[in-house]
Design a protein around this motif. Structure first.
Motif, PDB file in Angstrom:
ATOM      1  N   GLY A 100      10.739  17.695   4.928  1.00 58.44           N
ATOM      2  CA  GLY A 100      11.344  17.165   6.034  1.00 58.44           C
ATOM      3  C   GLY A 100      10.388  15.901   6.535  1.00 58.44           C
ATOM      4  O   GLY A 100      10.094  15.737   7.678  1.00 58.44           O
ATOM      5  N   ALA A 101      10.282  14.856   5.408  1.00 57.22           N
ATOM      6  CA  ALA A 101       9.697  13.572   5.979  1.00 57.22           C
ATOM      7  C   ALA A 101      10.403  12.738   6.817  1.00 57.22           C
ATOM      8  O   ALA A 101      11.668  12.824   7.291  1.00 57.22           O
ATOM      9  CB  ALA A 101       9.573  12.768   4.622  1.00 57.22           C
ATOM     10  N   GLY A 102       9.539  12.056   7.923  1.00 57.67           N
ATOM     11  CA  GLY A 102      10.130  11.423   9.024  1.00 57.67           C
ATOM     12  C   GLY A 102      10.309  10.031   8.669  1.00 57.67           C
ATOM     13  O   GLY A 102      11.094   9.096   9.185  1.00 57.67           O
ATOM     14  N   TYR A 103       9.540   9.511   7.545  1.00 59.42           N
ATOM     15  CA  TYR A 103       9.502   8.072   7.340  1.00 59.42           C
ATOM     16  C   TYR A 103       9.295   8.128   6.028  1.00 59.42           C
ATOM     17  O   TYR A 103       8.612   8.677   5.021  1.00 59.42           O
ATOM     18  CB  TYR A 103       8.283   7.253   8.064  1.00 59.42           C
ATOM     19  N   LEU A 104      10.062   6.982   5.396  1.00 59.07           N
ATOM     20  CA  LEU A 104       9.501   6.628   3.854  1.00 59.07           C
ATOM     21  C   LEU A 104       9.055   4.940   3.815  1.00 59.07           C
ATOM     22  O   LEU A 104       9.950   4.150   4.472  1.00 59.07           O
ATOM     23  CB  LEU A 104      10.868   6.617   2.954  1.00 59.07           C
ATOM     24  N   ILE A 105       8.049   4.608   3.174  1.00 58.77           N
ATOM     25  CA  ILE A 105       7.693   3.385   3.128  1.00 58.77           C
ATOM     26  C   ILE A 105       7.590   2.977   1.735  1.00 58.77           C
ATOM     27  O   ILE A 105       7.262   3.729   0.817  1.00 58.77           O
ATOM     28  CB  ILE A 105       6.274   3.093   3.668  1.00 58.77           C
ATOM     29  N   LEU A 106       8.340   1.799   1.358  1.00 53.66           N
ATOM     30  CA  LEU A 106       8.466   1.140  -0.199  1.00 53.66           C
ATOM     31  C   LEU A 106       7.346  -0.132   0.107  1.00 53.66           C
ATOM     32  O   LEU A 106       7.304  -0.662   1.217  1.00 53.66           O
ATOM     33  CB  LEU A 106       9.729   0.863  -0.378  1.00 53.66           C
ATOM     34  N   PRO A 107       7.076  -0.482  -1.140  1.00 59.59           N
ATOM     35  CA  PRO A 107       6.151  -1.760  -1.135  1.00 59.59           C
ATOM     36  C   PRO A 107       6.724  -3.117  -0.740  1.00 59.59           C
ATOM     37  O   PRO A 107       8.054  -2.926  -0.526  1.00 59.59           O
ATOM     38  CB  PRO A 107       5.823  -1.902  -2.448  1.00 59.59           C
ATOM     39  N   GLU A 108       6.033  -4.135  -0.563  1.00 59.85           N
ATOM     40  CA  GLU A 108       6.590  -5.397  -0.327  1.00 59.85           C
ATOM     41  C   GLU A 108       7.607  -6.084  -1.340  1.00 59.85           C
ATOM     42  O   GLU A 108       7.303  -5.704  -2.488  1.00 59.85           O
ATOM     43  CB  GLU A 108       5.354  -6.300  -0.420  1.00 59.85           C
ATOM     44  N   VAL A 109       8.569  -6.711  -0.898  1.00 58.75           N
ATOM     45  CA  VAL A 109       9.760  -7.235  -1.722  1.00 58.75           C
ATOM     46  C   VAL A 109      10.219  -6.237  -2.809  1.00 58.75           C
ATOM     47  O   VAL A 109      10.446  -6.557  -4.166  1.00 58.75           O
ATOM     48  CB  VAL A 109       9.139  -8.646  -2.595  1.00 58.75           C
ATOM     49  N   ILE A 158       3.792  -3.080  12.126  1.00 57.64           N
ATOM     50  CA  ILE A 158       4.051  -3.418  10.818  1.00 57.64           C
ATOM     51  C   ILE A 158       3.449  -4.642  10.503  1.00 57.64           C
ATOM     52  O   ILE A 158       3.373  -5.496  11.128  1.00 57.64           O
ATOM     53  CB  ILE A 158       5.568  -3.229  10.234  1.00 57.64           C
ATOM     54  N   MET A 159       2.537  -4.688   9.482  1.00 61.77           N
ATOM     55  CA  MET A 159       2.037  -5.996   8.719  1.00 61.77           C
ATOM     56  C   MET A 159       2.625  -6.050   7.265  1.00 61.77           C
ATOM     57  O   MET A 159       2.268  -4.916   6.506  1.00 61.77           O
ATOM     58  CB  MET A 159       0.424  -6.062   8.807  1.00 61.77           C
ATOM     59  N   ILE A 160       3.017  -7.260   6.743  1.00 63.98           N
ATOM     60  CA  ILE A 160       2.901  -7.506   5.414  1.00 63.98           C
ATOM     61  C   ILE A 160       1.821  -7.928   4.489  1.00 63.98           C
ATOM     62  O   ILE A 160       1.337  -9.236   4.855  1.00 63.98           O
ATOM     63  CB  ILE A 160       4.332  -8.379   5.148  1.00 63.98           C
ATOM     64  N   CYS A 161       1.347  -7.138   3.835  1.00 67.50           N
ATOM     65  CA  CYS A 161       0.297  -7.343   2.696  1.00 67.50           C
ATOM     66  C   CYS A 161      -0.940  -8.255   3.540  1.00 67.50           C
ATOM     67  O   CYS A 161      -1.891  -7.878   4.063  1.00 67.50           O
ATOM     68  CB  CYS A 161       1.149  -8.201   1.621  1.00 67.50           C
ATOM     69  N   SER A 162      -0.828  -9.696   3.318  1.00 66.59           N
ATOM     70  CA  SER A 162      -2.089 -10.586   3.494  1.00 66.59           C
ATOM     71  C   SER A 162      -2.174 -10.738   4.911  1.00 66.59           C
ATOM     72  O   SER A 162      -3.441 -10.825   5.536  1.00 66.59           O
ATOM     73  CB  SER A 162      -1.723 -11.957   2.788  1.00 66.59           C
ATOM     74  N   GLU A 163      -1.268 -10.393   5.755  1.00 64.57           N
ATOM     75  CA  GLU A 163      -1.420 -10.246   7.205  1.00 64.57           C
ATOM     76  C   GLU A 163      -2.443  -9.078   7.632  1.00 64.57           C
ATOM     77  O   GLU A 163      -3.005  -9.555   8.481  1.00 64.57           O
ATOM     78  CB  GLU A 163      -0.106  -9.920   7.991  1.00 64.57           C
ATOM     79  N   LEU A 169      -0.490   2.208  11.484  1.00 61.99           N
ATOM     80  CA  LEU A 169      -0.094   0.659  11.016  1.00 61.99           C
ATOM     81  C   LEU A 169       0.545   0.831   9.636  1.00 61.99           C
ATOM     82  O   LEU A 169      -0.126   1.333   8.736  1.00 61.99           O
ATOM     83  CB  LEU A 169      -1.321  -0.132  11.068  1.00 61.99           C
ATOM     84  N   PHE A 170       1.819   0.366   9.250  1.00 66.52           N
ATOM     85  CA  PHE A 170       2.440   0.344   8.112  1.00 66.52           C
ATOM     86  C   PHE A 170       2.395  -1.058   7.386  1.00 66.52           C
ATOM     87  O   PHE A 170       2.373  -1.889   8.150  1.00 66.52           O
ATOM     88  CB  PHE A 170       3.980   0.691   8.166  1.00 66.52           C
ATOM     89  N   VAL A 171       1.760  -0.969   6.135  1.00 70.90           N
ATOM     90  CA  VAL A 171       1.537  -2.223   5.222  1.00 70.90           C
ATOM     91  C   VAL A 171       1.900  -1.994   4.085  1.00 70.90           C
ATOM     92  O   VAL A 171       1.498  -1.526   3.059  1.00 70.90           O
ATOM     93  CB  VAL A 171      -0.026  -2.483   5.236  1.00 70.90           C
ATOM     94  N   PRO A 172       3.275  -2.709   3.975  1.00 73.89           N
ATOM     95  CA  PRO A 172       3.922  -2.893   2.600  1.00 73.89           C
ATOM     96  C   PRO A 172       3.168  -3.883   1.819  1.00 73.89           C
ATOM     97  O   PRO A 172       3.054  -4.962   2.166  1.00 73.89           O
ATOM     98  CB  PRO A 172       5.217  -3.069   2.950  1.00 73.89           C
ATOM     99  N   GLU A 173       2.863  -3.685   0.568  1.00 71.19           N
ATOM    100  CA  GLU A 173       2.240  -4.570  -0.229  1.00 71.19           C
ATOM    101  C   GLU A 173       2.563  -4.939  -1.613  1.00 71.19           C
ATOM    102  O   GLU A 173       3.346  -4.404  -2.182  1.00 71.19           O
ATOM    103  CB  GLU A 173       0.706  -4.511  -0.144  1.00 71.19           C
ATOM    104  N   TRP A 174       2.230  -6.175  -2.309  1.00 72.38           N
ATOM    105  CA  TRP A 174       2.361  -6.482  -3.596  1.00 72.38           C
ATOM    106  C   TRP A 174       0.919  -7.056  -3.799  1.00 72.38           C
ATOM    107  O   TRP A 174       0.794  -8.255  -3.491  1.00 72.38           O
ATOM    108  CB  TRP A 174       3.562  -7.555  -3.782  1.00 72.38           C
ATOM    109  N   ASN A 175       0.026  -6.210  -4.230  1.00 73.06           N
ATOM    110  CA  ASN A 175      -1.534  -6.859  -4.120  1.00 73.06           C
ATOM    111  C   ASN A 175      -2.154  -6.305  -5.329  1.00 73.06           C
ATOM    112  O   ASN A 175      -2.272  -5.078  -5.588  1.00 73.06           O
ATOM    113  CB  ASN A 175      -2.003  -6.395  -2.858  1.00 73.06           C
ATOM    114  N   ILE A 212      -1.046   3.005   6.955  1.00 74.63           N
ATOM    115  CA  ILE A 212      -0.448   3.572   5.732  1.00 74.63           C
ATOM    116  C   ILE A 212       0.071   2.251   4.887  1.00 74.63           C
ATOM    117  O   ILE A 212       0.746   1.419   5.303  1.00 74.63           O
ATOM    118  CB  ILE A 212       1.039   4.120   6.268  1.00 74.63           C
ATOM    119  N   GLN A 213      -0.662   2.616   3.877  1.00 74.99           N
ATOM    120  CA  GLN A 213      -0.652   1.087   2.804  1.00 74.99           C
ATOM    121  C   GLN A 213       0.158   1.768   1.647  1.00 74.99           C
ATOM    122  O   GLN A 213       0.081   2.575   1.126  1.00 74.99           O
ATOM    123  CB  GLN A 213      -1.979   0.792   2.287  1.00 74.99           C
TER     124      GLN A 213
END
Length: 1004
Positions: free
Chosen positions: A762-771, A873-878, A895-901, A923-924
């Motif tokens: 029963g996950a409540g959220y799914l986070i995927l990476p940047e772009v 939410i912040m995107i990577c370098s933010e 704080l959710f942080v999707p990244e390509w790093n 959450i990175q």
């Protein structure tokens, strides 16, 4: 008979047409051309119908031009088994058919008689459902689930809602699952249980609607009609009776006229009353004519005979139910002339007790859940085109089970449910993937369809899927295979004509009319033609134009007569330009393969294939036909869409209107108070339900976005994806080119999502990476996750804007319950400035600059309160911006942080620091190639701080972790930090902490 004057408004007829159009569009035998032609002169047609309804003379309802006609739909091929060698097993359908038709053996092609009513008749029937059918539907008990009319929150008929009926899936599940639950509960209480399933044979064909005019029946149903309602009821029932007289059966209800279901439901009111009052079962559920009855076996019944004797012995049982040649007849006083029979060959009685009974119920439930999970999943293609036919076809035994050795193999079969699931998957690929990327799989699918489905036996089982197959072939410009499909259809028709005896269900063989064969052939070519036109590309590729000319020219003569009827000037030769003109016309009416609303959605969200230019859309003014509030709502929407040439008819009379989630994309400042009012007006105009303003997403005075979503949760389960996005996909998104990894990437993402939604945690959220996600895939994935209550947060590919600019966004699809049913709200957030390397690559590759939209420019990171959970939410370098992190201190739980790093060392220090100085869960989610995706917490114990942390691997996957939001808030709500649990809050935190995050701290 006294003639009663009656007045009906154009607004009533306009609303009735809106419902009728949607009902007809989703029926199995809709005529798109007839709807378009009627809507072309809608004002004139409805004004004429109004005049007829109000006239003193009522004979017009018996006019064949008003009634329409009948047609035939394939039901089954019956083969005389005795003449076949049972030891012969054919892999080839051709060889099997040759064997079945050799010598004097003539299979029987059985058809079902269907209605092909005029649009006037459909409008009258919708008006009847709104004014009269509503009264009958309201008298049905809560035990009747199928074909119930749409109602609003006040239990009134929802006249503004699109379509007449509640969506079928939820009531069907409630009907089915209610019986299983009752059986399971009774067995757990050590009771002996009887469960009966039964349905009426040929119910619609055997039921005469005249009982709806019977005073005795109206009294039984507790229906009192006003004079105008009585006239409308008489007009409609007279039309039903007149239509039946024009058919070979000479009786019955029109199958395909939606209002027939309301009449059918009403006919069994007497049965409902008897079972509920005299049998008093543990569970009774009726889905139109399908009965599910669960009762305690207190009388120790052991046979079906004993069961029915027990039923007959109830008070009034022998008056209502009769035995007749092994069948049970329902014979109330109001249906004495009709044969409403529960045939014993169809009835099943389950005698259940003890652990064996429980095991059977559990096995049935498990099969239901397995099939449901298959439908909940995102589409998945076979690994190789060579296995497409294998996956569609299964070697089975006589019981229909898959054979596991040669001895148990009786046939190679194509099962309806499995085929429907496969077709749904291919349709999803057609919408989401460029045709050239999955051409081999698609061609293998078409080849399997031609060989195994377009044969008499299978076609008669699966004919309903033919339009969807033709639309897919046309939309993908697979004209070579479209040619083969049409040729196979022609061959199939010849086989049926030459080799089969024709029969119509519920009709004696001697009474089958001569024109039956012609009607069936005509219906196939009409379906084929309108399917081609509805999906025809507005702009053919060069190869597509060549293929059409080479492959399809020979078929135009057989299709042209249908197309001709839609041109006033009847061209000598039908060209692709004529078909494209017709496709644009259907698109304007929201009747084409692609919904009209796609022209109003952001281009990056939907494929532009199949969407005509706006200048080619036909416009329409419905001001006199609909209530003012509705036309105002449609006008507001047209203004949002910048429709300068006028409003297309298909926006006012939509078949597939904008969802609320999509409206959030196009409404200007949708969370402002003024816009919320406009949004409510548009939703009511489009879909007919009212938005409760205080339950809608809104910005508070501190600019926190509030999204209502259920009761507060102490803990949240977060799924963090480890997903690879390749460099070539990144580059293609920048260049605006097709993704070279598109098909493989689509499959990888779908499999990752399917694996998540199949889990029980029963996950409540799914986070995927940047772009990581092309925007046109977002809505489909978000909808699937919504079914399991999962919100999606992901970086999407660069969105191209004018003047060499791109937007870099994170999208969040957040579950929302403020409307009274599960829905989604789409939130978009722009990255404010590019990272150093990102800026260089954008300019080096395509001369692009990254710039947020004007409304997305912000100084402080936006804060979202989703239910009771607060996050940003912040995107990577933010994340490297210390001012942003300072602004969030005390404001968020996570704080959710999707990244390509690739610089994981630097971000390791940033994440560890941010968890402590923001004092929140971080959450990175990074590209799998670089890893270090994690959930970091400000726990006191070092070993607790990484709730999860992943890196590397050859496959995409996701892993879940749980964050304790309530414990964090309790810790932070003390004036001085407690000695255990989390690290002490940083200096100055208490002054910054948001007041509505404070809770009662834990005692010492």
């Amino acid at each position: 008979m006294s003639v009663i004057p009656m007045s009906v408004s154009l607004h009533d007829l306009g609303l009735a047409y809106r419902k009728a159009k949607v009902d007809l569009y989703y029926s199995t035998n809709s005529s798109l051309f007839d709807i378009a032609n009627y809507e072309d002169e809608l004002s004139k047609n409805l004004a004429r119908l109004k005049e007829q309804i109000e006239a003193m003379n009522e004979d017009w309802v018996k006019d064949p031009a008003f009634l329409g006609t009948w047609t035939l739909a394939p039901k089954e091929i019956q083969i005389t088994k005795g003449k076949q060698d049972p030891s012969l097993i054919f892999a080839s359908p051709e060889a099997e058919w040759a064997s079945a038709t050799e010598a004097d053996n003539h299979p029987t092609a059985v058809f079902r008689l269907m209605a092909s009513c005029s649009i006037d008749f459909h409008v009258l029937s919708s008006l009847w459902m709104m004014e009269v059918g509503d009264l009958f539907d309201k008298q049905l008990s809560s035990n009747v689930f199928g074909s119930r009319l749409r109602r609003n929150r006040y239990d009134e008929i929802s006249t503004w809602a699109l379509g007449s009926f509640k969506p079928y899936l939820r009531p069907f599940r409630e009907w089915r699952d209610g019986g299983i639950k009752a059986m399971r509960t009774a067995l757990s209480e050590k009771k002996k249980v009887l469960a009966l399933t039964a349905d009426v044979s040929s119910f619609y064909h055997e039921l005469s609607p005249g009982f709806m005019l019977d005073d005795g029946f109206l009294k039984l149903a507790k229906i009192e009609l006003s004079e105008s309602q009585s006239k409308l009821n008489r007009l409609f029932i007279s039309a039903l009776l007149a239509w039946a007289q024009e058919t070979p059966l000479g009786k019955g209800l029109p199958v395909g006229l939606p209002a027939s279901a309301v009449v059918a439901n009403a006919a069994l009111i007497g049965l409902d009353q008897f079972i509920e009052q005299q049998v008093v079962p543990l569970y009774y559920g009726r889905y139109v004519d399908d009965i599910l009855l669960v009762m305690e076996n207190a009388s120790d019944i052991k046979t079906t005979e004993q069961f029915w004797e027990w039923i007959f012995s109830r008070d009034g049982g022998k008056d209502l139910l009769k035995k007749n040649n092994g069948s049970i007849l329902f014979k109330p006083g109001y249906l004495k002339e009709d044969r409403i029979a529960f045939e014993n060959s169809k009835n099943k009685l389950f005698i259940l007790a003890g652990s064996a009974g429980t095991a059977l119920v559990n096995a049935i439930s498990e099969q239901i859940n397995q099939r449901a999970s298959e439908w909940r999943a995102l589409p998945d293609l076979p690994n190789s085109p060579n296995t497409v036919a294998t996956d569609l076809l299964k070697a089975t035994n006589l019981a229909g089970e898959q054979a596991d050795n040669l001895r148990k193999t009786d046939a190679l079969t194509l099962h309806r449910a499995g085929f429907a699931l496969s077709l749904r998957n291919y349709e999803a690929f057609e919408r989401d993937i460029p045709p050239e990327d999955w051409q081999a799989h698609r061609h293998a699918f078409f080849a399997a369809v031609i060989e195994h489905l377009l044969t008499p036996i299978k076609f008669f089982e699966l004919a309903q899927y033919l339009p969807r197959i033709i639309r897919m072939a046309t939309a993908c410009e697979d004209f070579e295979y479209l040619d083969k499909i049409i040729n196979a259809l022609g061959g199939l028709i010849v086989k049926v004509e030459n080799d089969c005896t024709l029969a119509i269900k519920s009709l004696a063989a001697a009474n089958v009319p001569a024109e039956a064969r012609h009607l069936w052939k005509r219906s196939i070519w009409e379906v084929t033609t309108q399917s081609i036109v509805s999906a025809f590309p507005p702009r053919l590729s060069k190869s597509g134009a060549t293929d059409w000319k080479n492959q399809m020219t020979g078929h135009m003569e057989s299709l042209a007569s249908v197309i001709w009827d839609n041109f006033l000037d009847r061209p000598m030769n039908i060209t692709t330009q004529h078909i494209q003109k017709l496709q644009a016309r259907l698109f304007s009416f929201d009747l084409a393969h692609i919904p009209l609303r796609f022209t109003g959605l952001p281009q990056e969200m939907v494929s532009q294939r199949g969407i005509p230019l706006r200048k080619n859309l036909a416009t329409f003014d419905a001001e006199d036909l609909l209530p003012d509030e509705m036309t105002d709502g449609i006008a507001t929407l047209a203004n949002w869409l910048r429709l300068k040439r006028g409003t297309p008819s298909g926006l006012t009379f939509a078949t597939r209107p904008f969802s609320l989630n999509e409206l959030y994309l196009i409404a200007p400042t949708p969370f402002a108070a003024s816009s919320r009012k406009s949004l409510g007006l548009v939703v009511q105009a489009l879909r007919g339900f009212e938005l409760t303003e205080h339950k809608m997403p809104h910005l508070d005075k501190k600019q926190v976005l509030h999204i209502p979503d259920g009761e507060p949760k102490a803990k949240q389960t977060i799924a963090v994806a480890s997903l690879e996005t390749k460099d070539e996909s990144f580059t293609a998104a920048i260049m605006g080119w097709p993704d070279p990894d598109g098909l493989h990437r689509y499959q990888r993402i779908n499999r990752l999502i399917n694996e998540l939604i199949s889990r029980p945690d029963g996950a409540g959220y799914l986070i995927l990476p940047e772009v990581s996600l092309p925007p046109q895939w977002f809505m489909r994935i978000a909808d699937k996750l919504k079914g399991r209550g999962i919100s999606l947060i992901t970086g999407v590919e660069y969105l191209h804007a004018p003047r060499k600019h791109v937007r870099h966004q994170v999208w969040a699809s957040l579950t929302h319950d403020g409307l009274g049913f599960p829905s989604l709200m789409l939130y978009r957030q722009d990255k404010q400035r590019p990272a150093f390397h990102e800026e260089k690559e954008l300019f080096r590759l395509a001369g692009l600059q990254m710039q947020p939209t004007q409304e997305q420019q912000w100084q402080k990171p936006p804060v979202i309160q989703h239910g009771d959970f607060r996050f940003a939410i912040m995107i990577c370098s933010e994340l490297t911006n210390i001012r942003y992190r300072a602004d969030l201190r005390g404001q968020v739980d996570a704080l959710f942080v999707p990244e390509w790093n690739s610089d994981t060392d630097t971000f390791n220090a940033l994440v560890e620091s941010a968890a402590l100085d923001i004092h929140a869960y971080i959450i990175q989610c990074n590209n799998r190639r670089f890893g270090d995706s994690r959930i970091r917490a400000p726990y006191k114990d070092r070993w607790k701080r990484d709730i999860l942390r992943v890196k590397g691997g050859n496959h995409d996957y996701c892993i879940t972790g749980e964050i304790d939001v309530l414990s964090l808030r309790q810790f932070q709500s003390s004036h001085r930090s407690p000695a255990s649990g989390f690290k002490p809050v940083p200096d100055g935190f208490n002054e910054d902490m948001a007041s509505d995050r404070r809770v009662l701290p834990k005692g010492a």
